[in-house]
Design an enzyme around this catalytic site. Structure first.
Site, short mmCIF file in Angstrom:
data_model
loop_
_atom_site.label_atom_id
_atom_site.label_comp_id
_atom_site.label_asym_id
_atom_site.label_seq_id
_atom_site.Cartn_x
_atom_site.Cartn_y
_atom_site.Cartn_z
N ASP A 164 0.99 -1.19 -0.02
CA ASP A 164 0.08 -0.14 -0.02
C ASP A 164 0.91 1.16 -0.06
O ASP A 164 0.61 2.17 -0.66
CB ASP A 164 -0.94 -0.08 1.26
CG ASP A 164 -1.96 -1.24 1.20
OD1 ASP A 164 -2.30 -1.69 0.04
OD2 ASP A 164 -2.59 -1.14 2.21
N HIS A 165 1.92 1.18 0.66
CA HIS A 165 2.70 2.56 0.82
C HIS A 165 3.48 3.05 -0.40
O HIS A 165 3.77 4.11 -0.45
CB HIS A 165 3.44 2.42 2.07
CG HIS A 165 2.80 2.42 3.50
ND1 HIS A 165 1.83 3.63 3.94
CD2 HIS A 165 2.46 1.39 4.56
CE1 HIS A 165 1.45 3.19 5.03
NE2 HIS A 165 1.62 2.15 5.35
N HIS A 222 -4.61 -3.32 0.41
CA HIS A 222 -5.99 -2.77 0.89
C HIS A 222 -6.45 -1.87 0.03
O HIS A 222 -6.04 -0.69 -0.30
CB HIS A 222 -5.65 -2.05 2.18
CG HIS A 222 -6.80 -1.56 2.97
ND1 HIS A 222 -6.86 -1.09 4.27
CD2 HIS A 222 -8.21 -1.60 2.55
CE1 HIS A 222 -7.89 -0.62 4.65
NE2 HIS A 222 -8.78 -0.94 3.63
N ARG A 269 -9.26 0.67 -0.35
CA ARG A 269 -10.06 1.51 0.61
C ARG A 269 -11.03 2.21 0.01
O ARG A 269 -10.94 2.24 -1.21
CB ARG A 269 -9.04 2.68 1.38
CG ARG A 269 -8.06 1.91 2.32
CD ARG A 269 -7.44 3.04 3.11
NE ARG A 269 -8.39 3.89 4.09
CZ ARG A 269 -8.35 3.81 5.44
NH1 ARG A 269 -7.29 3.13 5.78
NH2 ARG A 269 -9.27 4.43 6.02
N ARG A 296 -7.43 5.96 -1.20
CA ARG A 296 -6.27 7.29 -0.87
C ARG A 296 -4.98 6.62 -1.35
O ARG A 296 -4.00 7.22 -1.55
CB ARG A 296 -6.34 7.25 0.65
CG ARG A 296 -5.68 5.71 1.39
CD ARG A 296 -5.79 6.41 2.87
NE ARG A 296 -6.92 6.99 3.41
CZ ARG A 296 -7.07 7.06 4.74
NH1 ARG A 296 -6.01 7.08 5.70
NH2 ARG A 296 -8.18 7.55 5.13
N HIS A 297 -4.82 5.26 -1.54
CA HIS A 297 -3.64 4.79 -2.10
C HIS A 297 -3.77 3.81 -3.03
O HIS A 297 -3.66 3.99 -4.51
CB HIS A 297 -2.60 4.10 -0.91
CG HIS A 297 -3.44 3.39 0.03
ND1 HIS A 297 -4.00 2.25 -0.05
CD2 HIS A 297 -3.26 3.64 1.47
CE1 HIS A 297 -4.63 1.87 0.92
NE2 HIS A 297 -4.30 2.51 2.05
N GLU A 315 -7.25 -6.60 1.75
CA GLU A 315 -7.79 -6.29 2.71
C GLU A 315 -8.75 -5.25 2.39
O GLU A 315 -8.73 -4.46 1.59
CB GLU A 315 -6.75 -5.29 3.68
CG GLU A 315 -5.71 -6.23 4.17
CD GLU A 315 -4.55 -5.43 5.10
OE1 GLU A 315 -3.94 -6.00 5.73
OE2 GLU A 315 -4.70 -4.09 4.96
N THR A 374 -3.99 5.13 9.07
CA THR A 374 -3.87 3.70 8.48
C THR A 374 -5.01 3.18 9.64
O THR A 374 -5.51 3.66 10.26
CB THR A 374 -2.51 3.26 8.86
OG1 THR A 374 -2.50 1.93 8.31
CG2 THR A 374 -2.05 3.26 10.21
N THR A 375 -5.30 1.80 9.17
CA THR A 375 -6.15 1.11 9.97
C THR A 375 -5.86 0.98 11.48
O THR A 375 -4.75 0.83 11.94
CB THR A 375 -6.26 -0.25 9.51
OG1 THR A 375 -6.27 -0.42 8.27
CG2 THR A 375 -7.29 -1.00 10.26
N GLU A 384 -6.48 -12.22 11.85
CA GLU A 384 -5.23 -11.55 11.94
C GLU A 384 -4.98 -10.76 13.14
O GLU A 384 -5.98 -9.85 13.18
CB GLU A 384 -4.93 -10.88 10.85
CG GLU A 384 -3.79 -10.00 10.73
CD GLU A 384 -3.29 -9.24 9.45
OE1 GLU A 384 -2.52 -8.41 9.59
OE2 GLU A 384 -3.79 -9.81 8.39
N GLY A 441 2.05 -2.44 12.41
CA GLY A 441 3.44 -1.58 13.29
C GLY A 441 4.58 -2.65 13.39
O GLY A 441 5.43 -2.34 14.18
N HIS A 454 5.03 -1.14 6.01
CA HIS A 454 5.63 0.00 6.26
C HIS A 454 7.15 0.24 6.40
O HIS A 454 7.85 0.68 5.81
CB HIS A 454 4.96 1.11 7.18
CG HIS A 454 5.46 2.34 7.25
ND1 HIS A 454 6.32 2.68 8.13
CD2 HIS A 454 5.00 3.46 6.47
CE1 HIS A 454 6.75 4.05 7.87
NE2 HIS A 454 5.97 4.36 7.10
#
Length: 249
Positions: free
Chosen positions: A9-10, A47, A49, A53-54, A74, A104-105, A155, A197, A219
Site C-alpha cells: 500500500d505505501h 488494501h 480502501r 487513498r492509495h 484487505e 492507517t487502520t 489476523e 506496526g 511500512h
C-alpha cells in the site's frame, strides 16, 4: 514455516502524492509486488480502501493478473468493496475496520458487535472460493466471535504491542495478550496471522507468540527499501547527468 505477506500500500501512497488521478506514475505497487515475490515473499497484501487513498482499482486487478504466490485483499465490510472482491477472487480477504479520518487502520474489527453482517460476507466469500480472515484485537470476546463466524483465519492486531515496545511493563502486557489470544484462537480451530506496526526491532520479540502462520508487514519494509536504495538511486541520476554533460560538449 512462518510466512511473510508484504503489504505494498505505501508504494501506492508515494505514487499518489504526485500522480493522483492520472492513471499512471511511479513508484508502481505492482512492480514492487513482483520484486517482493522475487525476493522470497510468500504473498502480497493490498488494501483497497473506499476512499481509494492509495491502491486504485487498476492496481488490484493488475495484481490479481500477475501475482504467482498469494493475494490477500484487505477490505472493509462495505457493499462496493464486497462486490469487487467477489469478481476479483483474491486467494484470501482480510476484513478490517475502516474510517475516513484515520491515517492507517486503527484498532481491530468489532466482530462480536456485528456477527451477522460479517458472517453473511464470510459466507459469500467462501461460496466464491475465497478464504476469509478477520483483523481483530487479541480480546477473548472478539476471538470467540470470530470462531462462531466461521472464518478460517484471524489476523491479530499487533499495533498496541508495537506502540508499547519501548515501554515496560506495557510491552510485556501487550505481548501476553497476543500470546493468550493466539492460544485461544488455535484452541478454537482458527489459523492465526498477525500484523500492524511490526518492524525490524520488535519482530524478534513477537516470535514468542505461538501458532502464527503468516505476518503481514508493509511500512517498515518499504521504509528500509527507500533508505537503503537511496544511494543507488542518486548514483544512477548522477550517471545520467554525466552522460548529458558529455553529449553537450
Amino acid at each position: 514455516m512462518l510466512k511473510l505477506g508484504v503489504n505494498v500500500d505505501h508504494v501506492a501512497t508515494l505514487r499518489e502524492a504526485r500522480y493522483r488521478g492520472r492513471g499512471r506514475g511511479e513508484p508502481d505497487p505492482v512492480a514492487a509486488a513482483l520484486d517482493c515475490e522475487a525476493a522470497g515473499a510468500h504473498g502480497i497484501t493490498a488494501h483497497l480502501r473506499e476512499d481509494r487513498r492509495h491502491m486504485q482499482d487498476r492496481d488490484i486487478w493488475k495484481l490479481r493478473e500477475v501475482i504467482k504466490t498469494r493475494l490477500n485483499l484487505e477490505m472493509a465490510n462495505a457493499p462496493e468493496i464486497i462486490g469487487i472482491a467477489l469478481k476479483l477472487k483474491p486467494d484470501i480477504v482480510c476484513i478490517v475496520p475502516e474510517r475516513r479520518l484515520e491515517v492507517t487502520t486503527e484498532g481491530g474489527l468489532d466482530v462480536a458487535g456485528h456477527v451477522q453482517a460479517i458472517t453473511d460476507t464470510r459466507k459469500r466469500m467462501n461460496d466464491g472460493g475465497i478464504e476469509v480472515s478477520l483483523f481483530i484485537a487479541p480480546d477473548p470476546p472478539q476471538i470467540e466471535a470470530a470462531a462462531r463466524n466461521g472464518s478460517e483465519f484471524i489476523e491479530l492486531h499487533t499495533g498496541s504491542f508495537a506502540e508499547a515496545f519501548d515501554e515496560e511493563p506495557q510491552c510485556q502486557a501487550e505481548l501476553d495478550r497476543l500470546i493468550a489470544g493466539a492460544r485461544q484462537a488455535h484452541d478454537l480451530g482458527l489459523k492465526v496471522n498477525a500484523g500492524h506496526g511490526l518492524n525490524y526491532q520488535n519482530l524478534p520479540v513477537l516470535h514468542r507468540v505461538p501458532h502464527l502462520v503468516e505476518l503481514n508487514i508493509g511500512h517498515t519494509i518499504i521504509s528500509r527499501a527507500v533508505t537503503f536504495g537511496l544511494a543507488a538511486a542518486v548514483k544512477d541520476m548522477l550517471r545520467l547527468m554525466a552522460n548529458y554533460e558529455g553529449e553537450r560538449k
